[in-house]
Write a protein that holds these residues in place. Sequence first.
Motif, PDB file in Angstrom:
ATOM      1  N   ALA A 123      47.906  32.215  51.499  1.00 57.03           N
ATOM      2  CA  ALA A 123      46.516  32.605  51.234  1.00 57.03           C
ATOM      3  C   ALA A 123      46.143  33.863  52.018  1.00 57.03           C
ATOM      4  N   LEU A 124      46.534  33.915  53.282  1.00 58.35           N
ATOM      5  CA  LEU A 124      46.215  35.087  54.102  1.00 58.35           C
ATOM      6  C   LEU A 124      46.918  36.333  53.589  1.00 58.35           C
ATOM      7  N   GLN A 125      48.169  36.184  53.185  1.00 53.27           N
ATOM      8  CA  GLN A 125      48.906  37.333  52.657  1.00 53.27           C
ATOM      9  C   GLN A 125      48.288  37.815  51.344  1.00 53.27           C
ATOM     10  N   LEU A 126      47.891  36.874  50.493  1.00 52.42           N
ATOM     11  CA  LEU A 126      47.242  37.253  49.236  1.00 52.42           C
ATOM     12  C   LEU A 126      45.943  38.004  49.506  1.00 52.42           C
ATOM     13  N   SER A 127      45.142  37.476  50.420  1.00 53.03           N
ATOM     14  CA  SER A 127      43.866  38.100  50.723  1.00 53.03           C
ATOM     15  C   SER A 127      44.047  39.502  51.296  1.00 53.03           C
ATOM     16  N   GLU A 128      44.997  39.640  52.226  1.00 55.19           N
ATOM     17  CA  GLU A 128      45.254  40.950  52.826  1.00 55.19           C
ATOM     18  C   GLU A 128      45.748  41.943  51.776  1.00 55.19           C
ATOM     19  N   TRP A 129      46.630  41.471  50.912  1.00 53.75           N
ATOM     20  CA  TRP A 129      47.165  42.327  49.843  1.00 53.75           C
ATOM     21  C   TRP A 129      46.027  42.779  48.916  1.00 53.75           C
ATOM     22  N   GLY A 130      45.149  41.836  48.532  1.00 51.39           N
ATOM     23  CA  GLY A 130      44.052  42.170  47.626  1.00 51.39           C
ATOM     24  C   GLY A 130      43.082  43.174  48.230  1.00 51.39           C
ATOM     25  N   LYS A 131      42.704  42.988  49.494  1.00 46.13           N
ATOM     26  CA  LYS A 131      41.765  43.910  50.137  1.00 46.13           C
ATOM     27  C   LYS A 131      42.375  45.295  50.291  1.00 46.13           C
ATOM     28  N   ARG A 132      43.639  45.350  50.676  1.00 47.16           N
ATOM     29  CA  ARG A 132      44.295  46.643  50.886  1.00 47.16           C
ATOM     30  C   ARG A 132      44.374  47.435  49.587  1.00 47.16           C
ATOM     31  N   TRP A 133      44.784  46.768  48.518  1.00 48.06           N
ATOM     32  CA  TRP A 133      44.941  47.497  47.257  1.00 48.06           C
ATOM     33  C   TRP A 133      43.595  47.795  46.599  1.00 48.06           C
ATOM     34  N   ARG A 134      42.593  47.002  46.880  1.00 45.75           N
ATOM     35  CA  ARG A 134      41.267  47.332  46.359  1.00 45.75           C
ATOM     36  C   ARG A 134      40.769  48.634  46.985  1.00 45.75           C
ATOM     37  N   GLN A 135      41.003  48.807  48.287  1.00 42.72           N
ATOM     38  CA  GLN A 135      40.613  50.047  48.951  1.00 42.72           C
ATOM     39  C   GLN A 135      41.389  51.232  48.387  1.00 42.72           C
ATOM     40  N   LEU A 136      42.699  51.028  48.172  1.00 43.76           N
ATOM     41  CA  LEU A 136      43.517  52.122  47.653  1.00 43.76           C
ATOM     42  C   LEU A 136      43.107  52.501  46.232  1.00 43.76           C
ATOM     43  N   VAL A 137      42.805  51.511  45.416  1.00 45.16           N
ATOM     44  CA  VAL A 137      42.379  51.795  44.042  1.00 45.16           C
ATOM     45  C   VAL A 137      41.021  52.491  44.040  1.00 45.16           C
ATOM     46  N   ASP A 138      40.106  52.005  44.907  1.00 48.10           N
ATOM     47  CA  ASP A 138      38.779  52.627  44.974  1.00 48.10           C
ATOM     48  C   ASP A 138      38.859  54.081  45.412  1.00 48.10           C
ATOM     49  N   LYS A 139      39.753  54.379  46.335  1.00 46.18           N
ATOM     50  CA  LYS A 139      39.870  55.740  46.842  1.00 46.18           C
ATOM     51  C   LYS A 139      40.822  56.584  46.005  1.00 46.18           C
ATOM     52  N   LEU A 151      43.393  42.603  39.443  1.00 50.86           N
ATOM     53  CA  LEU A 151      44.522  42.035  40.188  1.00 50.86           C
ATOM     54  C   LEU A 151      44.095  41.654  41.595  1.00 50.86           C
ATOM     55  N   CYS A 152      43.333  42.533  42.228  1.00 56.24           N
ATOM     56  CA  CYS A 152      42.870  42.269  43.586  1.00 56.24           C
ATOM     57  C   CYS A 152      41.881  41.109  43.606  1.00 56.24           C
ATOM     58  N   THR A 153      41.016  41.047  42.590  1.00 63.80           N
ATOM     59  CA  THR A 153      40.060  39.941  42.511  1.00 63.80           C
ATOM     60  C   THR A 153      40.791  38.609  42.341  1.00 63.80           C
ATOM     61  N   GLU A 154      41.807  38.614  41.487  1.00 56.47           N
ATOM     62  CA  GLU A 154      42.600  37.394  41.289  1.00 56.47           C
ATOM     63  C   GLU A 154      43.223  36.932  42.591  1.00 56.47           C
ATOM     64  N   ALA A 155      43.782  37.869  43.360  1.00 58.07           N
ATOM     65  CA  ALA A 155      44.418  37.519  44.633  1.00 58.07           C
ATOM     66  C   ALA A 155      43.410  36.906  45.600  1.00 58.07           C
ATOM     67  N   ARG A 206      38.433  26.106  38.176  1.00 54.80           N
ATOM     68  CA  ARG A 206      38.221  27.435  38.754  1.00 54.80           C
ATOM     69  C   ARG A 206      39.479  28.291  38.670  1.00 54.80           C
ATOM     70  N   PHE A 207      40.639  27.639  38.784  1.00 55.12           N
ATOM     71  CA  PHE A 207      41.906  28.360  38.687  1.00 55.12           C
ATOM     72  C   PHE A 207      42.079  28.932  37.285  1.00 55.12           C
ATOM     73  N   GLN A 208      41.746  28.132  36.294  1.00 53.15           N
ATOM     74  CA  GLN A 208      41.838  28.596  34.911  1.00 53.15           C
ATOM     75  C   GLN A 208      40.823  29.709  34.630  1.00 53.15           C
ATOM     76  N   THR A 209      39.636  29.571  35.225  1.00 53.70           N
ATOM     77  CA  THR A 209      38.604  30.598  35.034  1.00 53.70           C
ATOM     78  C   THR A 209      39.037  31.936  35.612  1.00 53.70           C
ATOM     79  N   ILE A 210      39.735  31.896  36.752  1.00 50.81           N
ATOM     80  CA  ILE A 210      40.200  33.138  37.393  1.00 50.81           C
ATOM     81  C   ILE A 210      41.051  33.953  36.429  1.00 50.81           C
ATOM     82  N   TYR A 211      41.998  33.294  35.777  1.00 51.52           N
ATOM     83  CA  TYR A 211      42.922  34.030  34.919  1.00 51.52           C
ATOM     84  C   TYR A 211      42.305  34.361  33.563  1.00 51.52           C
TER      85      TYR A 211
END
Length: 488
Positions: free
Chosen positions: A55-71, A85-89, A261-266
Amino acid sequence: MSGSYDDSMIDVSSDSFWEVGNYKRTVRRVDDGNRLCNDLMNCLHERARIEKSYALQLSEWGKRWRQLVDKGPQYGTLERAWSALCTEAEKVSELHMEVKAALMGEDFEKLKNWQRDSYHKQMIGGFKESKEAEDGFRKAQKPWAKKLKEVDTMKKSYHSACKEEKLAASRETNSKLESNNSPEAQKKLQEKLEKCQQEVQKTKERYDKSLEELDKVTPQYMENMEQVFEQWQQFEEKRISFFRELLLEVKQHLDLSTEHRFQTIYQTMEDTISATDAEEDLKWFRSNHGPAMPMNWPQFEDWSIDLNRTLSRREKKKPSEGVTLTGINQTGSDQPVQSVKTSSSLTVPTKTAPVGSNPFEEEEEEKEEEIAVEQETTVNHISVEKEEIKTVGSMEKTPDWSDEDTGSNPFSANGEGNPFEDESASPGLSVAVRALYDYEGQEQDELSFQAGDELTKIGDEDDQGWCKGQLKNGKSGLYPANYVEAIQ
């Protein structure tokens, strides 16, 4: 219990449950049940740790790539699809943290409490339940084991008498074949043989009797042992049933496919990606960065003092214009120059008033500036601290003007680095920082580095979120402040 009984418990003749001492395997199962509770708790604890780490790795990955995509340069509906993708993570990370919490807060605690209620430790070691099982089997087996010991004793006596009888018969036969033996010696051998035959008969009768007595107590022995065994069968049945129910609950917590909620995410992710529209993105880019952009085409403007004042070094462009103009430095000025980094990556030199300047000289300076600006309106190169800086002929830019439109950086320094390289540094500031993400400098006055690289912060963060720093190779420049963290 006698020592002979203890010896018989060790020397068993078969692997049957009914043999003396073989009930210990059932007693050992009680201790094994407690150990299995510990093993299952360790199993759940390890799985919970894995869920948390994932969970922590997913969250860190999502936040990092969201910043990179935004910038990054991606735009439009495809940017939203990539961000999905980042929201799903981030959403799945939350679910896995809930799985971890359920495993430890519900399943682990439930098993721990059941173990505490089912297995009670004794002061002298071991468990109360194990001792009860041992005492129950020992009590049920003791009468029969005692009779069995008597049978073994009678059997040994009988077999020994048979051996003596066989030996006496052999001696008596050999004596008859020898002619030199006296009749008196042959008579003694004959009497010895008869005595051995009588002993064989007596021991045989006692052996048969002991077997009959053992057979009489055997049914009661089997009944008592069966009762004790069934008692601990029920104890084990409770453990097995509890483990089954617990594992089903663990499965329910791990199975995210049944979580709505898992099904809703995808489903949301699929809808966002499916909404990507190339035509809409291209239309947006055309309107914001292409031919469809509005343009303030040059028109003839008569000179006026008001128009000239707009180019005064004390006037600033409005924020909506996209470029912050902090001042214009006159050619050959000896005043220090400061650079301001704007959202459009345009760096404009500005002149700072010397300490102790006379405020009543401003009118005279303003008149001088108006004359200087009028003379330099058609000049395309400005000399700043003996460096040639290429500029556009007119200082007025439209809101959508950017460095990319000219094909080159108007403030590049002819291969000698940034001409304002040391101007944003703060005297005495030196803080060691570490890069959190990769960054590729977009301008020559920006640093490039990889995640994990260490550099030195030598300038405070400005209003635009940029800091002055220096790499280990000595190169200094600007970098985004939120791309690094201080080294503790």
